[in-house]
Design an enzyme around this catalytic site. Sequence first.
Site, mmCIF file in Angstrom:
data_model
loop_
_atom_site.group_PDB
_atom_site.id
_atom_site.type_symbol
_atom_site.label_atom_id
_atom_site.label_comp_id
_atom_site.label_asym_id
_atom_site.label_seq_id
_atom_site.Cartn_x
_atom_site.Cartn_y
_atom_site.Cartn_z
ATOM 1 N N GLY A 1 97.313 55.990 22.263
ATOM 2 C CA GLY A 1 98.618 55.979 22.944
ATOM 3 C C GLY A 1 99.599 55.021 22.296
ATOM 4 N N VAL B 1 93.329 61.763 24.432
ATOM 5 C CA VAL B 1 92.135 60.997 24.809
ATOM 6 C C VAL B 1 91.344 61.603 25.974
ATOM 7 C CG1 VAL B 1 92.921 58.777 23.888
ATOM 8 C CG2 VAL B 1 93.478 59.395 26.257
ATOM 9 N N LYS C 1 91.787 51.604 36.671
ATOM 10 C CA LYS C 1 91.827 50.334 35.922
ATOM 11 C C LYS C 1 90.698 49.397 36.382
ATOM 12 C CE LYS C 1 95.509 51.203 33.348
ATOM 13 N NZ LYS C 1 95.418 51.395 31.904
ATOM 14 N N TYR D 1 95.478 54.766 40.156
ATOM 15 C CA TYR D 1 95.635 53.851 39.012
ATOM 16 C C TYR D 1 94.747 52.602 39.201
ATOM 17 C CZ TYR D 1 98.463 51.372 35.445
ATOM 18 O OH TYR D 1 98.910 50.696 34.333
ATOM 19 N N ALA D 2 94.718 52.068 40.432
ATOM 20 C CA ALA D 2 93.891 50.883 40.720
ATOM 21 C C ALA D 2 92.418 51.209 40.509
ATOM 22 C CB ALA D 2 94.139 50.411 42.148
ATOM 23 N N ASN E 1 94.256 52.098 24.965
ATOM 24 C CA ASN E 1 95.552 51.770 25.568
ATOM 25 C C ASN E 1 96.213 52.945 26.292
ATOM 26 O OD1 ASN E 1 98.362 50.309 25.611
ATOM 27 N ND2 ASN E 1 98.706 52.234 24.502
ATOM 28 N N ARG F 1 104.404 54.724 21.313
ATOM 29 C CA ARG F 1 105.510 53.915 21.853
ATOM 30 C C ARG F 1 104.926 52.795 22.743
ATOM 31 N NH1 ARG F 1 107.739 57.916 26.727
ATOM 32 N NH2 ARG F 1 106.185 57.243 28.232
ATOM 33 N N SER G 1 94.956 46.585 33.949
ATOM 34 C CA SER G 1 96.203 46.264 34.668
ATOM 35 C C SER G 1 95.875 45.269 35.773
ATOM 36 C CB SER G 1 96.779 47.535 35.301
ATOM 37 O OG SER G 1 97.804 47.200 36.210
#
Length: 260
Positions: free
Chosen positions: A27, A78, A173, A169-170, A104, A30, A156
């Site tokens: 990733g 990925v 990560k 997301y939690a 990443n 950018r 994160s």
Amino acid sequence: MTQTTQTKPIGDTGMGRLHDQVAIITGSGRGIGRAIAEALAGQGAKIVISDINEELCKSTADELSQQGLQVLGVPCNVTQSESIEKMVETVVNSWGRIDILVNNAGITRDALFMRMTEEQWQAVIDTNLSSAFKVTKPVVKVMSKQRSGRIINIASTTGVHGNFGQVNYAAAKGGLIAMTKTIALEYASRNITCNAVAPGFIDTAMTKALGEEIISKVIEKIPLGRMGTPDDIAQAVVFLAGPGSYITGQVLEVNGGLYT
Ligand SMILES: NC(=O)c1ccc[n+]([C@@H]2O[C@H](COP(=O)([O-])OP(=O)(O)OC[C@H]3O[C@@H](n4cnc5c(N)ncnc54)[C@H](O)[C@@H]3O)[C@@H](O)[C@H]2O)c1
């Protein structure tokens, strides 16, 4: 009395601490990934720019190579094992080794728990967690043969402390952090370290999408009084990627002091 003057840091050969080391950053078209790639290259590493967005992957790789950096641009999704295998094969055929892997690539699909769909849940788990499992597998095989390697997972603060609207997301990560600690244990005997960097609120396209109002509210809570930059994260990765490290299985939060 004799006086010693040290003209350069210990271990600095003048060629950069990562001279000729091969680094894959997923990733990295950018944002944080690109900044990590640039910072590793700044220390002499050969960098693999890899991204699902083929155009971005090519333009970033071209730009960095025009700056005189040693760059290979290899598009890769990925979430797809086949795409990953091809990328790893291309890197090994081109440069013969892999010293540093930075997992990443990541996405957000935010919604409060009650409103979150299974699709939103699964997309984030696939891209932010299962991806690291899939990418690390073929890479760690190469590192095991070399008896050396650095794996750095971009987690994160949300994975450590949780966050409203980010249960997917939690979980991803948090899982990535648990995976980091376990890989650290399983591969320490092969001189491979595995650590996580947990960014706080960093100024990239991912956070810009939140809008000005939310951004300024979050900044008010950050003790250092500003959003982080992609380079703030990149410097932490360079630190963990360095040679002779005794650090493994750790999570380094880079968040300006913000804990929740
Ligand atoms: N920006 C922040 O505040 C912040 C905070 C904590 C953690 N992070 C993490 O940092 C990492 C980078 O985030 P960013 O802010 O630079 O985001 P970004 O959206 O700017 O960049 C992410 C890159 O990943 C690529 N990507 C997405 N899906 C992919 C896939 N399936 N395969 C390969 N590449 C894919 C995108 O094309 C993009 O170039 C992510 O893992 C993110 O979760 C970011």
